[in-house]
Design a protein around this motif. Structure first.
Motif, PDB file in Angstrom:
ATOM      1  N   ILE A  14      71.614 -65.169 -20.644  1.00  0.00           N
ATOM      2  CA  ILE A  14      70.881 -63.932 -20.946  1.00  0.00           C
ATOM      3  C   ILE A  14      71.671 -62.728 -20.451  1.00  0.00           C
ATOM      4  O   ILE A  14      71.830 -61.721 -21.156  1.00  0.00           O
ATOM      5  CB  ILE A  14      69.489 -63.972 -20.288  1.00  0.00           C
ATOM      6  CG1 ILE A  14      68.608 -64.980 -21.012  1.00  0.00           C
ATOM      7  CG2 ILE A  14      68.835 -62.608 -20.305  1.00  0.00           C
ATOM      8  CD1 ILE A  14      67.273 -65.201 -20.361  1.00  0.00           C
ATOM      9  N   ILE A  15      72.188 -62.851 -19.230  1.00  0.00           N
ATOM     10  CA  ILE A  15      72.989 -61.757 -18.685  1.00  0.00           C
ATOM     11  C   ILE A  15      74.248 -61.560 -19.516  1.00  0.00           C
ATOM     12  O   ILE A  15      74.646 -60.428 -19.819  1.00  0.00           O
ATOM     13  CB  ILE A  15      73.333 -62.051 -17.216  1.00  0.00           C
ATOM     14  CG1 ILE A  15      72.052 -62.007 -16.390  1.00  0.00           C
ATOM     15  CG2 ILE A  15      74.347 -61.072 -16.688  1.00  0.00           C
ATOM     16  CD1 ILE A  15      72.253 -62.339 -14.934  1.00  0.00           C
ATOM     17  N   ALA A  28      73.367 -59.626 -22.687  1.00  0.00           N
ATOM     18  CA  ALA A  28      73.054 -58.220 -22.452  1.00  0.00           C
ATOM     19  C   ALA A  28      74.309 -57.422 -22.124  1.00  0.00           C
ATOM     20  O   ALA A  28      74.562 -56.347 -22.695  1.00  0.00           O
ATOM     21  CB  ALA A  28      72.032 -58.096 -21.331  1.00  0.00           C
ATOM     22  N   ILE A  62      66.740 -64.500 -30.460  1.00  0.00           N
ATOM     23  CA  ILE A  62      66.869 -64.482 -29.002  1.00  0.00           C
ATOM     24  C   ILE A  62      66.316 -65.754 -28.387  1.00  0.00           C
ATOM     25  O   ILE A  62      66.968 -66.413 -27.576  1.00  0.00           O
ATOM     26  CB  ILE A  62      66.173 -63.241 -28.427  1.00  0.00           C
ATOM     27  CG1 ILE A  62      66.890 -62.007 -28.947  1.00  0.00           C
ATOM     28  CG2 ILE A  62      66.174 -63.282 -26.915  1.00  0.00           C
ATOM     29  CD1 ILE A  62      66.534 -60.747 -28.253  1.00  0.00           C
ATOM     30  N   PHE A 112      68.236 -59.236 -11.970  1.00  0.00           N
ATOM     31  CA  PHE A 112      69.230 -58.883 -12.967  1.00  0.00           C
ATOM     32  C   PHE A 112      68.950 -59.619 -14.287  1.00  0.00           C
ATOM     33  O   PHE A 112      69.012 -59.048 -15.372  1.00  0.00           O
ATOM     34  CB  PHE A 112      70.618 -59.257 -12.416  1.00  0.00           C
ATOM     35  CG  PHE A 112      71.760 -58.611 -13.139  1.00  0.00           C
ATOM     36  CD1 PHE A 112      73.056 -59.038 -12.903  1.00  0.00           C
ATOM     37  CD2 PHE A 112      71.564 -57.589 -14.046  1.00  0.00           C
ATOM     38  CE1 PHE A 112      74.124 -58.450 -13.562  1.00  0.00           C
ATOM     39  CE2 PHE A 112      72.627 -57.003 -14.720  1.00  0.00           C
ATOM     40  CZ  PHE A 112      73.921 -57.446 -14.476  1.00  0.00           C
ATOM     41  N   THR A 113      68.605 -60.906 -14.155  1.00  0.00           N
ATOM     42  CA  THR A 113      68.294 -61.678 -15.355  1.00  0.00           C
ATOM     43  C   THR A 113      67.095 -61.097 -16.085  1.00  0.00           C
ATOM     44  O   THR A 113      67.106 -60.964 -17.307  1.00  0.00           O
ATOM     45  CB  THR A 113      67.968 -63.130 -14.985  1.00  0.00           C
ATOM     46  OG1 THR A 113      69.040 -63.656 -14.231  1.00  0.00           O
ATOM     47  CG2 THR A 113      67.771 -63.964 -16.229  1.00  0.00           C
ATOM     48  N   ALA A 131      68.058 -57.988 -17.877  1.00  0.00           N
ATOM     49  CA  ALA A 131      68.853 -58.291 -19.060  1.00  0.00           C
ATOM     50  C   ALA A 131      67.960 -58.805 -20.175  1.00  0.00           C
ATOM     51  O   ALA A 131      68.097 -58.428 -21.338  1.00  0.00           O
ATOM     52  CB  ALA A 131      69.926 -59.324 -18.721  1.00  0.00           C
ATOM     53  N   PHE A 132      67.020 -59.652 -19.799  1.00  0.00           N
ATOM     54  CA  PHE A 132      66.141 -60.219 -20.810  1.00  0.00           C
ATOM     55  C   PHE A 132      65.272 -59.147 -21.434  1.00  0.00           C
ATOM     56  O   PHE A 132      65.040 -59.126 -22.645  1.00  0.00           O
ATOM     57  CB  PHE A 132      65.274 -61.319 -20.183  1.00  0.00           C
ATOM     58  CG  PHE A 132      64.491 -62.090 -21.189  1.00  0.00           C
ATOM     59  CD1 PHE A 132      63.118 -61.931 -21.286  1.00  0.00           C
ATOM     60  CD2 PHE A 132      65.123 -62.953 -22.058  1.00  0.00           C
ATOM     61  CE1 PHE A 132      62.400 -62.635 -22.220  1.00  0.00           C
ATOM     62  CE2 PHE A 132      64.410 -63.659 -23.003  1.00  0.00           C
ATOM     63  CZ  PHE A 132      63.035 -63.500 -23.085  1.00  0.00           C
ATOM     64  N   ALA A 191      66.017 -56.046 -21.713  1.00  0.00           N
ATOM     65  CA  ALA A 191      66.871 -55.261 -22.597  1.00  0.00           C
ATOM     66  C   ALA A 191      67.067 -55.980 -23.923  1.00  0.00           C
ATOM     67  O   ALA A 191      66.962 -55.397 -24.991  1.00  0.00           O
ATOM     68  CB  ALA A 191      68.225 -55.012 -21.934  1.00  0.00           C
ATOM     69  N   LEU A 192      67.329 -57.266 -23.846  1.00  0.00           N
ATOM     70  CA  LEU A 192      67.523 -58.027 -25.065  1.00  0.00           C
ATOM     71  C   LEU A 192      66.266 -57.989 -25.925  1.00  0.00           C
ATOM     72  O   LEU A 192      66.319 -57.778 -27.128  1.00  0.00           O
ATOM     73  CB  LEU A 192      67.850 -59.488 -24.732  1.00  0.00           C
ATOM     74  CG  LEU A 192      69.272 -59.808 -24.293  1.00  0.00           C
ATOM     75  CD1 LEU A 192      69.400 -61.298 -24.053  1.00  0.00           C
ATOM     76  CD2 LEU A 192      70.269 -59.369 -25.327  1.00  0.00           C
TER      77      LEU A 192
END
Lengths: 259, 273, 156
Positions: free
Chosen positions: A157-158, A161, A196, C16-17, C20-21, C23-24
């Motif tokens: 996931i990181i 992004a 996703i 952080f994960t 990010a998720f 954002a995705l």
């Protein structure tokens, strides 16, 4: 005659290994978690997950940027460069994120897992644990398995992004693509559930396969110095091949069956 | 035979057969370990002495034969039962096998923390006592990699007596040690055995040190017990095996030469086409 | 590694994960429309040819998205496609019943979407209503075929 015997024997050996590895996996998965052992899991999260962050972030940033550059050079010929956002996002979320993230993980974290477990075996620390009445599968193997299962999807996931933002930075600030059309072309074509979530499912499947291989190879390694090296190499090679093979199967099931 | 038949052996092994692949390691071995005594298992390199210890602790299962610990057959013990049995056993590996990611203190405290609910303050006291017994109380905060080989083994010894076992097994405790450390280990092993009323098994090929403290010796060769007795009996034992081993002779029942064709013919290449 | 510092790092990693998720989910896939699926009213229309239109394709008026295609089914009686549109609830009482719906392509090789050309009637389409005037998708091959046909006709 000898040739067929040899093939038959290797098939039998493989089946035996597979059976043992499966029993091993179940044993490790279903060992009862104790509150006391939580800190073991936490430590593995750090070793397997946090320490892989540098390579994942670094690599993903560059992958995103390169995607933008390469995509642009081709698409500008069709006047389709406004769809660059779409290209970058879909490539990453569906394929590159899970696969590249998985391969990097296999090379960095999985090889470390195998080497560590094989070394514990060679220095008789696993036997020491047994003799002190502690099950090494509960204490050593299980935390590492769970850490791998959970951390790889997180890392992917990181990866996605960061790579998308890397691509954004190159596309908009360098290649001059309009920021608005970058995001809108992406948003209209990337589907939350189909792209996703499927990408995350892929990374979960990879995580299961690759961590299992890493932990198993370490556990059955020959307790010699070359045994450790051999096991580590095996982990990286098998993991990489398995990721690519599974990717093919998953892609065929997930993405070509789109309505 | 100077063993008291009245006492039951703590560990009894009968008719042990064990092979690894094609290699036969044990071909009918009978061993009795009596309580309160130091029993030594000796023999040339590679006769599987370490394997015997692993069989005793249930780490390995024999192909055939019986193993009795405290009178009970451990053949069909589950892993949980074996674990409980092992809490009354301590084993000292050849390499020490300390947990490299923990300090000396944590290594010794490990078994106490895992298997008891004792408060930290009590564990601290116990750990310090064990370390004092091996003379390393001052090294409690060092990491295994900072210790010498001898110190490693002493810490491992402290760790194996942490739960006050009644059987303790030593795998080649004297191998490769300098004379001072050897002297310390010899003294420690005898002291621990007597003051803690332990049953000790030593696997070794260091005749002098072992003969100093052992109460009974088994000599293994070619997968069988070829001689047994007290150290003085073994010294005077007329059998060829005992003679060669106890006196360190280069040639005897254990041959110097690995099997090979006739020397003259080999050199002169007779028979080679 | 001190235990407390370890926890901090792992916590940061998880944070952080999640970032990010998020954002995705939102910026990359435009998830804001995820919830609108349940809100909104249903409008149906019949088309002769739907072309490359897919469920979840956009429905627009003057270029602004007002809804999504919910389903595409075949009407066995008329052999035409029945398309159900989900119009977002903020556009209630908006579409006059004499509006026309066309299936168009964005760009030359882009996706298909539905464009609604508003009519003049005061009465508006309600939940379960229909848009009667429709223009089907243009199939490129038919267009080219038509062009060639016309060309041939002219040269004769």
């Amino acid at each position: 005659m000898n040739f067929f015997g040899a093939i038959g024997q290797s098939i039998l050996k493989f089946l035996q290994a597979l059976g043992f590895a499966s029993l091993f996996l179940f044993q490790a998965l279903f060992t009862k978690p104790r509150l006391k052992s939580f800190h073991l899991l936490l430590k593995q999260f750090y070793v397997v997950g946090v320490l892989s962050l540098p390579i994942i972030i670094f690599a993903s940033f560059f992958v995103g940027m390169v995607l933008a550059l390469q995509g642009y050079t081709v698409m500008v010929k069709f006047g389709a460069e406004s769809a660059l956002g779409q290209l970058i996002a879909l490539s990453l979320v569906r394929e590159l994120g899970p696969v590249l993230g998985g391969l990097l993980f296999a090379g960095r974290a999985c090889s470390a897992l195998t080497a560590e477990i094989a070394l514990l075996k060679t220095t008789e620390q696993l036997d020491s644990l047994r003799l002190l009445g502690v099950d090494p599968i509960h204490r050593i193997i299980a935390p590492r398995l769970w850490a791998g299962f959970i951390c790889l999807p997180m890392l992917v996931i990181i990866f996605n992004a960061v790579a998308i933002y890397g691509g954004y930075w190159v596309s908009v600030d360098w290649l001059g693509i309009d920021s608005g059309s970058f995001w809108s072309s992406m948003q209209s074509s990337v589907n939350y559930r189909e792209d996703i979530i499927n990408g995350v499912i892929k990374s979960i499947v990879f995580a299961l396969a690759v961590t299992w291989i890493a932990v198993y190879q370490g556990y059955v390694a020959m307790p010699t110095s070359e045994g450790i090296g051999y096991a580590t190499t095996r982990t990286v090679v098998y993991s990489s091949l398995v990721i690519l093979a599974l990717d093919f199967i998953l892609t065929a099931v997930m993405f070509t069956g789109l309505k | 035979m100077l063993q008291t038949p009245a006492t039951e052996p703590k560990v009894r092994m009968r008719g042990i057969h064990f092979s690894r692949g094609d290699r036969v390691i044990f071909d009918g071995v009978d061993v009795d370990i009596y309580p309160g005594k130091i029993t030594a298992i000796m023999g040339p390199s590679g006769t599987g002495k370490t394997t015997l210890l692993r069989l005793m602790t249930g780490l390995l299962k024999p192909d055939s034969g019986q193993i009795f610990v405290n009178g009970e057959n451990i053949k069909n013990y589950s892993e949980a039962q074996l674990n409980r049995m092992r809490r009354s056993m301590g084993m000292l590996f050849q390499s020490g096998a300390l947990f490299t990611d923990m300090s000396v203190f944590d290594n010794v405290a490990f078994a106490l923390r895992e298997h008891t609910d004792l408060p930290e303050s009590m564990i601290r006291d116990l750990v310090l006592m064990k370390l004092e017994a091996v003379g390393l109380r001052g090294a409690r905060d060092l990491m295994p990699r900072e210790l010498s080989g001898g110190m490693n083994r002493r810490v491992a010894l402290a760790r194996s007596i942490a739960l006050d076992p009644d059987i303790i097994l030593y795998d080649e405790p004297f191998a490769g040690q300098d004379p001072i450390t050897m002297g310390m280990l010899v003294k420690l092993i005898r002291l621990l055995n007597d003051t803690l009323n332990l049953t000790t098994v030593i696997v070794s090929h260091d005749i002098n040190e072992t003969a100093e403290i052992a109460d009974y010796i088994y000599l293994l060769s070619d997968g069988k017990v070829v001689a047994q007795g007290t150290p003085s009996e073994m010294q005077n034992n007329a059998s060829a095996h005992a003679e060669q081993f106890m006196h360190g002779k280069a040639d005897g029942p254990v041959p110097f030469h690995y099997p090979a064709p006739d020397y003259y013919q080999d050199l002169m290449r007779i028979g080679e086409e | 590694m001190r235990y407390a510092a370890l926890e901090v790092w792992v916590g940061l990693f998880i944070l952080f994960t999640l970032l990010a998720f998020t954002a995705l989910a939102f910026q990359v896939s435009g998830l804001t429309t995820f919830y609108e699926k349940d809100k909104g009213y249903e409008v149906s229309a019949y088309f002769e040819e739907v072309g490359g239109l897919k469920p979840r394709s956009r429905v627009t008026i003057a270029g602004v998205q007002v809804g999504r295609v919910q389903s595409i089914t075949l009407d066995p009686k008329s052999f035409s496609a029945k398309i159900k549109l989900n119009i977002f609830s903020q556009f209630k009482d908006l579409i006059p019943i004499d509006s026309s719906a066309s299936i168009v392509t964005s760009g030359l090789i882009g996706d298909n979407y539905i464009m609604i050309d508003p009519g003049a009637d005061f009465e508006t389409v309600q939940d379960g209503g229909f848009i009667d005037e429709t223009n089907s998708a243009i199939i490129l091959e038919r267009l080219i075929g038509q062009l060639i046909f016309n060309q041939n006709n002219e040269t004769e």
